[in-house]
Design a protein around this motif. Structure first.
Motif: not given
Length: 190
Positions: A127-154
């Motif tokens: 959680g601390r490591a994710m919080a330290a990431l820039p907003d956009v990078t954290r969002s892409v990681l979360w959408l891809y890994h946790a929400e299951g979005f494809t790169h096209d959807e992101i």
């Protein structure tokens, strides 16, 4: 027919029909059903409780205004989730325009420790490591890994290219590995 997503939330057609007719109790029920998933998604994307609460409210207002636009040709949660993602990303873009420094301060990092339940040291560390990431990078990681979005959807959600999504995912993964001191080399013993 593909299997339902593990994130699927079934909504009775009768409830949606009642809400479309303007029944306040139906809207209240929809709010209660989706309050936690929308808030959790917004919190993961924005990293801030206050912004997540604002995203929840804005998403639910849009649900109220746009429910008549929902045709039922896709799962309801997928439709509502996209509204929530768009609201969260819009707030991140606004925050980034107003922010001079992309790095979170120590005080912000310490306050964000309370966002994750203290179930395990590894969870808190991630959680601390994710919080330290820039907003956009954290969002892409979360959408891809946790929400299951494809790169096209992101890419579509963020108004960027697919290569942007892929590069943010790779960059974020490298930063997380470095912060968490994860060795990516595998030794084969033979």
């Amino acid at each position: 027919m593909s299997p339902p997503s593990s994130f699927a939330i079934d909504v009775p057609d009768s409830l949606l029909a009642r809400a479309k007719r303007g029944e306040a109790t139906a809207f209240e029920q929809l709010y209660r059903w989706f309050e936690r998933p929308v808030f959790t998604l917004a919190l993961r994307l924005t990293g801030q409780r206050e912004e997540a609460q604002d995203v929840l409210q804005d998403t639910m207002l849009k649900l109220f205004d746009r429910l008549g636009d929902f045709r039922g040709d896709s799962p309801f949660w997928g439709w509502l989730r996209q509204i929530a993602v768009n609201e969260a990303l819009m707030r991140l873009r606004k925050r980034n325009r107003m922010s001079i420094d992309d790095e979170a301060s120590e005080a912000e990092l310490e306050s964000q420790d309370t966002l994750l339940p203290p179930t395990a040291a590894d969870t808190a560390l991630l959680g601390r490591a994710m919080a330290a990431l820039p907003d956009v990078t954290r969002s892409v990681l979360w959408l891809y890994h946790a929400e299951g979005f494809t790169h096209d959807e992101i890419a579509t959600s963020m108004g960027k290219t697919i290569s942007f999504s892929k590069s943010q995912l790779a960059r974020g993964t490298r930063k997380l590995r470095a912060q968490l001191q994860i060795d990516t080399e595998v030794t084969v013993h033979g």
